[in-house]
Design a protein around this motif. Structure first.
Motif, PDB file in Angstrom:
ATOM      1  N   THR A 162       0.815  -1.219   0.000  1.00 51.49           N
ATOM      2  CA  THR A 162       0.000   0.000   0.000  1.00 51.49           C
ATOM      3  C   THR A 162       0.843   1.261   0.000  1.00 51.49           C
ATOM      4  O   THR A 162       0.304   2.361  -0.118  1.00 51.49           O
ATOM      5  CB  THR A 162      -0.905   0.051   1.246  1.00 51.49           C
ATOM      6  N   GLY A 163       2.161   1.114   0.184  1.00 55.66           N
ATOM      7  CA  GLY A 163       3.028   2.282   0.254  1.00 55.66           C
ATOM      8  C   GLY A 163       3.182   2.845   1.645  1.00 55.66           C
ATOM      9  O   GLY A 163       3.769   3.915   1.822  1.00 55.66           O
ATOM     10  N   ILE A 164       2.738   2.114   2.664  1.00 61.60           N
ATOM     11  CA  ILE A 164       2.703   2.686   4.007  1.00 61.60           C
ATOM     12  C   ILE A 164       4.089   3.066   4.528  1.00 61.60           C
ATOM     13  O   ILE A 164       4.255   4.127   5.137  1.00 61.60           O
ATOM     14  CB  ILE A 164       1.982   1.717   4.987  1.00 61.60           C
ATOM     15  N   LEU A 165       5.102   2.235   4.287  1.00 66.90           N
ATOM     16  CA  LEU A 165       6.442   2.571   4.776  1.00 66.90           C
ATOM     17  C   LEU A 165       7.026   3.747   4.007  1.00 66.90           C
ATOM     18  O   LEU A 165       7.668   4.626   4.586  1.00 66.90           O
ATOM     19  CB  LEU A 165       7.366   1.354   4.670  1.00 66.90           C
ATOM     20  N   ALA A 166       6.801   3.756   2.695  1.00 70.05           N
ATOM     21  CA  ALA A 166       7.288   4.877   1.888  1.00 70.05           C
ATOM     22  C   ALA A 166       6.655   6.183   2.332  1.00 70.05           C
ATOM     23  O   ALA A 166       7.323   7.220   2.450  1.00 70.05           O
ATOM     24  CB  ALA A 166       6.995   4.613   0.407  1.00 70.05           C
ATOM     25  N   LEU A 167       5.361   6.162   2.596  1.00 69.14           N
ATOM     26  CA  LEU A 167       4.660   7.361   3.029  1.00 69.14           C
ATOM     27  C   LEU A 167       5.139   7.819   4.400  1.00 69.14           C
ATOM     28  O   LEU A 167       5.320   9.021   4.636  1.00 69.14           O
ATOM     29  CB  LEU A 167       3.158   7.105   3.052  1.00 69.14           C
ATOM     30  N   ILE A 204       6.389  -5.445  -7.815  1.00 71.74           N
ATOM     31  CA  ILE A 204       6.130  -6.097  -9.108  1.00 71.74           C
ATOM     32  C   ILE A 204       4.664  -6.472  -9.265  1.00 71.74           C
ATOM     33  O   ILE A 204       4.273  -7.000 -10.306  1.00 71.74           O
ATOM     34  CB  ILE A 204       7.023  -7.341  -9.293  1.00 71.74           C
ATOM     35  N   ASP A 205       3.841  -6.194  -8.252  1.00 71.86           N
ATOM     36  CA  ASP A 205       2.403  -6.465  -8.307  1.00 71.86           C
ATOM     37  C   ASP A 205       1.689  -5.208  -8.797  1.00 71.86           C
ATOM     38  O   ASP A 205       1.698  -4.190  -8.103  1.00 71.86           O
ATOM     39  CB  ASP A 205       1.897  -6.869  -6.928  1.00 71.86           C
ATOM     40  N   PRO A 206       1.054  -5.234  -9.976  1.00 75.29           N
ATOM     41  CA  PRO A 206       0.378  -4.031 -10.487  1.00 75.29           C
ATOM     42  C   PRO A 206      -0.693  -3.498  -9.541  1.00 75.29           C
ATOM     43  O   PRO A 206      -0.901  -2.280  -9.463  1.00 75.29           O
ATOM     44  CB  PRO A 206      -0.236  -4.502 -11.809  1.00 75.29           C
ATOM     45  N   GLU A 207      -1.380  -4.394  -8.813  1.00 75.22           N
ATOM     46  CA  GLU A 207      -2.403  -3.935  -7.873  1.00 75.22           C
ATOM     47  C   GLU A 207      -1.772  -3.161  -6.716  1.00 75.22           C
ATOM     48  O   GLU A 207      -2.328  -2.169  -6.238  1.00 75.22           O
ATOM     49  CB  GLU A 207      -3.215  -5.116  -7.350  1.00 75.22           C
ATOM     50  N   ALA A 208      -0.608  -3.602  -6.263  1.00 74.85           N
ATOM     51  CA  ALA A 208       0.097  -2.883  -5.209  1.00 74.85           C
ATOM     52  C   ALA A 208       0.539  -1.510  -5.703  1.00 74.85           C
ATOM     53  O   ALA A 208       0.415  -0.512  -4.983  1.00 74.85           O
ATOM     54  CB  ALA A 208       1.299  -3.686  -4.731  1.00 74.85           C
ATOM     55  N   VAL A 209       1.051  -1.445  -6.912  1.00 75.55           N
ATOM     56  CA  VAL A 209       1.483  -0.160  -7.482  1.00 75.55           C
ATOM     57  C   VAL A 209       0.306   0.803  -7.563  1.00 75.55           C
ATOM     58  O   VAL A 209       0.410   1.982  -7.191  1.00 75.55           O
ATOM     59  CB  VAL A 209       2.126  -0.370  -8.864  1.00 75.55           C
ATOM     60  N   ALA A 210      -0.843   0.310  -8.015  1.00 73.71           N
ATOM     61  CA  ALA A 210      -2.035   1.161  -8.111  1.00 73.71           C
ATOM     62  C   ALA A 210      -2.480   1.629  -6.730  1.00 73.71           C
ATOM     63  O   ALA A 210      -2.843   2.798  -6.544  1.00 73.71           O
ATOM     64  CB  ALA A 210      -3.160   0.401  -8.810  1.00 73.71           C
ATOM     65  N   ALA A 211      -2.461   0.707  -5.738  1.00 69.67           N
ATOM     66  CA  ALA A 211      -2.867   1.075  -4.377  1.00 69.67           C
ATOM     67  C   ALA A 211      -1.913   2.108  -3.792  1.00 69.67           C
ATOM     68  O   ALA A 211      -2.343   3.080  -3.144  1.00 69.67           O
ATOM     69  CB  ALA A 211      -2.912  -0.170  -3.503  1.00 69.67           C
ATOM     70  N   ALA A 212      -0.622   1.912  -3.984  1.00 68.66           N
ATOM     71  CA  ALA A 212       0.355   2.851  -3.446  1.00 68.66           C
ATOM     72  C   ALA A 212       0.185   4.231  -4.074  1.00 68.66           C
ATOM     73  O   ALA A 212       0.256   5.251  -3.378  1.00 68.66           O
ATOM     74  CB  ALA A 212       1.767   2.327  -3.680  1.00 68.66           C
TER      75      ALA A 212
END
Length: 298
Positions: free
Chosen positions: A174-179, A193-201
């Motif tokens: 979800t991008g939580i650590l990056a955020l 590498i998961d497109p769904e993760a990229v979209a969620a992030a």
């Protein structure tokens, strides 16, 4: 107009298997899951994972797939609870989904809230808005919680520098650590590498208006050539061991590596593996048999 009926599919597993079971049900359902807190579970020593399907989608083949998964876990000696099913109307499904994601304070300063959960920040608190969609990382799993604790402690003690740290988040979900790292002033490249993760992030970056601080790419670690002051990798023990040389190779001198996603039984093996790559241990964190570690390149 008829309302959509949803089927709540719940499994109960040992806590150490909760995220793995969540990944399995995410793959089967094609949408996010609810990871229950241990305190909410009616089965002693087990925690629940809930997935939601339109009733027509949970056909006999999918039910057999989920039941077979639980039987395989039992055959391996793990404790599991029974598969339970509950039909919900559209409104009940939305309410059930949202009630499990309320604002929660995960460290001394960091608060995570869903888009529908209002929160009045206190002095010095940092608030992140995370939509619990198809990707993982709402802060409630011990490995994510440990990463956030370690990240806060690390970045709160970094001396002021003219240029912000450059950070890499490997397997961002979800991008939580990056955020969170961006909230502390770092510039972050987040990869998955998961497109769904990229979209969620990307959705969560927009919700937090951090587009200038965080960039998300659908890339493997092998495609990255830049080196970083900080790398975060909340992965499995197997992935961490496999990627050890690549992770260390992308650290700047004196750079820090924050790893999590592994159990206490994996600790010594991982420390030995990263020690062979020249990293020094700075600090260990533990919660419910899960571990995180901050390491440093000389």
């Amino acid at each position: 107009m008829a309302t959509t009926k949803w089927l709540e599919v719940r499994v109960a597993v040992q806590e150490s298997l909760q995220e793995e079971a969540g990944l399995f049900l995410t793959d089967v359902s094609g949408r996010g899951v609810v990871l229950e807190d241990a305190a909410d579970s009616p089965e002693a020593g087990l925690v629940g994972v809930r997935a939601y399907f339109p009733t027509a989608d949970f056909d006999p083949a999918r039910r057999a797939e989920v039941q077979g998964y639980l039987q395989r876990l039992e055959a391996l000696g793990y404790r599991v609870g029974p598969l339970t099913l509950q039909t919900l109307e559209e409104e009940d499904w939305a309410r059930t989904w949202q009630v499990h994601f309320t604002p929660v304070k995960l460290s001394r300063r960091l608060v995570i809230r869903p888009p529908w959960g209002e929160y009045e920040a206190r002095e010095e608190e940092l608030v992140l808005t995370i939509h619990p969609g198809m990707a993982f990382g709402t802060g409630r799993h011990p490995s994510t919680w440990l990463c956030l604790q370690a990240l806060e402690e690390l970045l709160d003690t970094v001396p002021a520098v003219a240029e912000p740290w450059q950070a890499l988040d490997v397997g961002t979900g979800t991008g939580i650590l990056a955020l969170a790292a961006a909230r502390w002033g770092t510039k972050v490249l987040a990869i998955d590498i998961d497109p769904e993760a990229v979209a969620a992030a990307r959705e969560n970056i927009a919700l937090n208006r951090l587009q200038d601080a965080v960039r998300v790419e659908d890339l493997p670690l092998s495609a990255i050539r830049q080196r970083f002051d900080l790398i975060m990798a909340n992965l499995t023990a197997v992935d961490l061991s496999t990627l050890a040389a690549s992770l260390v190779g992308r650290l700047l001198p004196r750079g820090r590596l924050l790893i999590s996603g592994f159990l206490e039984e994996d600790l010594e093996r991982l420390l030995e593996r990263f020690g062979r790559e020249g990293l020094q241990r700075l600090k260990l964190y533990t919660k419910d048999d899960w571990m995180a570690a901050t390491l440093q390149r000389p």
